[in-house]
Design a protein around this motif. Structure first.
Motif, short mmCIF file in Angstrom:
data_model
loop_
_atom_site.label_atom_id
_atom_site.label_comp_id
_atom_site.label_asym_id
_atom_site.label_seq_id
_atom_site.Cartn_x
_atom_site.Cartn_y
_atom_site.Cartn_z
N SER A 1 20.80 7.63 74.75
CA SER A 1 20.84 7.86 73.31
C SER A 1 20.48 9.32 73.08
N SER A 2 21.33 10.02 72.33
CA SER A 2 21.14 11.46 72.20
C SER A 2 21.53 11.97 70.83
N PRO A 3 20.80 12.97 70.36
CA PRO A 3 21.24 13.65 69.14
C PRO A 3 22.40 14.60 69.48
N GLU A 4 22.99 15.13 68.45
CA GLU A 4 24.02 16.14 68.60
C GLU A 4 23.42 17.48 68.19
N TYR A 5 23.58 18.50 69.01
CA TYR A 5 23.13 19.84 68.66
C TYR A 5 24.34 20.75 68.62
N VAL A 6 24.62 21.33 67.49
CA VAL A 6 25.74 22.25 67.30
C VAL A 6 27.04 21.60 67.81
N ARG A 7 27.21 20.32 67.43
CA ARG A 7 28.41 19.53 67.77
C ARG A 7 28.58 19.35 69.27
N ALA A 8 27.48 19.38 70.03
CA ALA A 8 27.58 19.30 71.48
C ALA A 8 26.41 18.51 72.07
N ILE A 9 26.51 18.25 73.37
CA ILE A 9 25.44 17.59 74.12
C ILE A 9 24.24 18.53 74.15
N PRO A 10 23.04 18.06 73.84
CA PRO A 10 21.87 18.92 73.94
C PRO A 10 21.71 19.46 75.36
N GLY A 11 21.26 20.70 75.47
CA GLY A 11 21.13 21.35 76.77
C GLY A 11 20.25 20.58 77.74
N ILE B 1 26.63 2.56 82.96
CA ILE B 1 26.05 3.41 81.91
C ILE B 1 26.70 3.04 80.58
N ALA B 2 25.87 2.94 79.54
CA ALA B 2 26.37 2.69 78.19
C ALA B 2 25.58 3.54 77.20
N LEU B 3 26.19 3.79 76.05
CA LEU B 3 25.60 4.65 75.03
C LEU B 3 25.08 3.87 73.84
N LEU B 4 23.97 4.37 73.28
CA LEU B 4 23.48 3.97 71.97
C LEU B 4 23.45 5.24 71.14
N HIS B 5 23.45 5.10 69.83
CA HIS B 5 23.39 6.29 68.99
C HIS B 5 22.59 5.97 67.74
N ALA B 6 21.77 6.92 67.32
CA ALA B 6 20.85 6.71 66.20
C ALA B 6 21.31 7.42 64.93
N SER B 7 22.60 7.67 64.79
CA SER B 7 23.08 8.39 63.61
C SER B 7 24.49 7.92 63.25
N HIS B 8 24.84 8.14 62.01
CA HIS B 8 26.18 7.83 61.53
C HIS B 8 27.16 8.95 61.89
N ARG B 9 26.65 10.06 62.39
CA ARG B 9 27.52 11.16 62.80
C ARG B 9 27.19 11.57 64.22
N GLY B 10 27.87 12.57 64.73
CA GLY B 10 27.63 12.99 66.11
C GLY B 10 28.80 12.67 67.02
N ASP B 11 29.95 12.40 66.44
CA ASP B 11 31.09 11.97 67.25
C ASP B 11 31.60 13.04 68.21
N ASP B 12 31.44 14.31 67.86
CA ASP B 12 31.86 15.37 68.79
C ASP B 12 31.01 15.32 70.06
#
Length: 176
Positions: free
Chosen positions: A74-84, A104-115
């Protein structure tokens, strides 16, 4: 089934880390979820550092991957990209065997971040033959505090979604 849940955030009050901790609490006796939220402890990847012995923080991270049956991210989006920090952690795994066949599977904590999610799907499908892009769980928790995340995740719909998600990963892993 043992899951290692990797938070792509280095923030102490991370929504993604709070989500993964709530998932660990929900998992129950059938699934064990351990949260890795220490990306900041990993040194910047360099092939020169891959020689034995690995830096201790990397060695502990690799061992946590090895000991798991599956990985959640589970990850945020930083500048439309994977955090460093998350990309750095993945880079430490690229030339190692521990991740190659790991589900491996993904979870996401936001309604955005698709990039970022698109990039992460590409990277994870490259490092693991068992990345499950279709098994995805999203909650709209952006800007929620860890306490608010926990409260939301204790609701019956969220709890059931988590249990269904974990069961689906386990069923796919067993069938593979």
């Amino acid at each position: 089934m043992k899951f290692l849940a990797i938070s792509g955030s280095a923030r102490a009050q991370s929504t993604n880390t709070a989500l993964l901790r709530a998932v660990a609490d929900i998992a129950g006796p059938k699934h064990e979820v351990s949260v890795f939220a220490d990306l900041a402890a990993l040194p910047v990847f360099s092939p020169d550092l891959e020689a034995s012995p690995l830096p201790l923080s990397v060695s502990l991270f690799v061992e946590a991957i090895r000991a798991s049956d599956a990985v959640l991210v589970s990850s945020p989006e930083y500048v439309r990209a994977i955090p460093g920090g998350l990309k750095n952690a993945i880079d430490w795994l690229v030339s190692r065997d521990e991740i190659i066949a790991k589900p491996i599977a993904l979870l996401h904590a936001s309604h955005r971040g698709d990039d970022m999610l698109g990039q992460l799907r590409l990277v994870l499908s490259t490092v693991s033959a068992q990345f499950y892009p279709d098994l995805f769980l999203r909650f709209e928790l952006m800007k929620a505090t860890p306490a608010q995340v926990n409260d939301h995740m204790q609701g019956p719909e969220a709890r059931q979604a988590v249990l269904t998600f974990l069961n689906a990963i386990e069923e796919r892993a067993i069938a593979s």
